[in-house]
Design a protein around this motif. Structure first.
Motif, PDB file in Angstrom:
ATOM      1  N   THR A  28      -9.277  -3.560   7.147  1.00  0.00           N
ATOM      2  CA  THR A  28      -8.707  -3.337   5.886  1.00  0.00           C
ATOM      3  C   THR A  28      -9.629  -4.677   5.279  1.00  0.00           C
ATOM      4  N   ASP A  47      -9.159   1.421   4.266  1.00  0.00           N
ATOM      5  CA  ASP A  47      -9.783   0.850   2.749  1.00  0.00           C
ATOM      6  C   ASP A  47     -10.999   0.109   3.021  1.00  0.00           C
ATOM      7  N   HIS A  48     -11.400   0.707   1.759  1.00  0.00           N
ATOM      8  CA  HIS A  48     -13.035  -0.183   0.987  1.00  0.00           C
ATOM      9  C   HIS A  48     -14.299   0.625   1.789  1.00  0.00           C
ATOM     10  N   GLY A  54      -7.741   6.584   3.498  1.00  0.00           N
ATOM     11  CA  GLY A  54      -7.378   5.336   3.358  1.00  0.00           C
ATOM     12  C   GLY A  54      -6.845   5.306   1.955  1.00  0.00           C
ATOM     13  N   LEU A  55      -6.357   4.213   1.568  1.00  0.00           N
ATOM     14  CA  LEU A  55      -5.979   4.102   0.276  1.00  0.00           C
ATOM     15  C   LEU A  55      -7.022   3.351  -0.569  1.00  0.00           C
ATOM     16  N   ALA A  56      -6.873   3.677  -2.263  1.00  0.00           N
ATOM     17  CA  ALA A  56      -7.990   2.695  -2.999  1.00  0.00           C
ATOM     18  C   ALA A  56      -7.205   2.676  -4.675  1.00  0.00           C
ATOM     19  N   ASP A  61     -12.372   1.206  -7.676  1.00  0.00           N
ATOM     20  CA  ASP A  61     -12.732   2.074  -5.852  1.00  0.00           C
ATOM     21  C   ASP A  61     -13.007   3.220  -5.867  1.00  0.00           C
ATOM     22  N   ASP A  86      -3.876  -1.503  -4.771  1.00  0.00           N
ATOM     23  CA  ASP A  86      -3.792  -2.551  -3.825  1.00  0.00           C
ATOM     24  C   ASP A  86      -3.872  -3.944  -4.057  1.00  0.00           C
TER      25      ASP A  86
END
Length: 271
Positions: free
Chosen positions: A109, A207-208, A223-225, A229, A249
């Protein structure tokens, strides 16, 4: 059990979805940077198609729920909670699949202050299910280019989740770590894993740059965004990233705990 209705209400109350803390100005700036090919916005994705600002805005409206009106240039941004819920279900399916296979997985992360607990809960559950949670390149130095110049950081793991720290940071293994968008940490981790002949992850979660960098190298990544992003959503649209969950996030870390429970329940990993 965390039901869909309960989670939807939580997403809106915690501003994980609905009206979120990320501003429209910040989101549009990220789309401009991505369209211009700025590495700060690409974060490891090498897009196959030409993504102009208008195309990016249309994609983010479709995948994230932001306004698709280019005349909307200020104020808070929005995320459609129905898109978040649908993506969480797809995310949970991939977690459940890797758990059933007992396959190795890598977590990382760039938002340790906010998202470390979310990923650590998943890592704990997958480890208990027989998956090897990988920690390659522990302590390895990584040179990351930031707006302040070249910054040498150290790769570390907290509860099985990779983070980057200041080079002179003491107390390794303690949270939280540095905020980072760079794909270089995951490239270093995967490179060391390959060179050592150790297992490679069948799934990268984060993420990222952790998601974009891994996906661009051919690893399955989820992942999360946030609304600013676009790289992860472009990666998903082009088939480089498997699943992206749209959400804010940057809220309080404890607000992500219900999401961990929801994902584990959908993946049949809850205790």
């Amino acid at each position: 059990m965390v039901g869909v209705g309960v989670l939807r209400a939580h997403l809106l109350a915690a501003r994980l979805a609905g009206v979120v803390g990320t501003s429209r100005e910040v989101s549009l700036r990220s789309y401009r940077l991505f369209a211009a090919g700025d590495p700060r916005a690409l974060i490891g994705i090498d897009p196959e198609c030409a993504w102009g600002q208008r195309e990016l805005l249309a994609l983010m409206a479709e995948r994230c729920g932001v306004s698709g009106d280019p005349r909307h240039t200020s104020g808070p941004d929005v995320i459609d909670p129905e898109l978040t819920l649908a993506a969480l279900d797809a995310f949970a399916e991939r977690i459940g699949s890797v758990a059933r296979r007992g396959a190795p997985v890598l977590f990382g992360t760039g938002h340790p202050h906010r998202l470390l607990g979310f990923y650590a809960g998943l890592a704990d559950a997958l480890s208990a299910a027989g998956c090897e949670v990988l920690t390659p390149a522990q302590g390895r130095c990584v040179d990351i280019l930031t707006r302040f110049g070249l910054r040498t950081c150290r790769l570390d793991y907290v509860r099985g989740v990779a983070v980057v720290r200041e080079l002179d940071s003491e107390r390794p293994g303690c949270e939280p770590g540095l905020h980072s968008h760079s794909p270089l940490p995951v490239r270093v981790a995967l490179g060391v894993a390959a060179e050592s002949g150790g297992p490679l992850p069948e799934l990268v979660v984060g993420d990222h740059g952790w998601v974009c960098g891994a996906g661009q190298l051919g690893f399955e990544a989820i992942g999360l965004a946030d609304t600013d992003d676009p790289a992860l959503f472009v990666g998903e649209a082009e088939g480089v990233v498997s699943v992206v969950v749209p959400l804010d996030d940057g809220v309080r870390s404890d607000h992500y705990h219900p999401l961990t429970r929801y994902v584990l329940e959908r993946a049949c990993l809850s205790q």
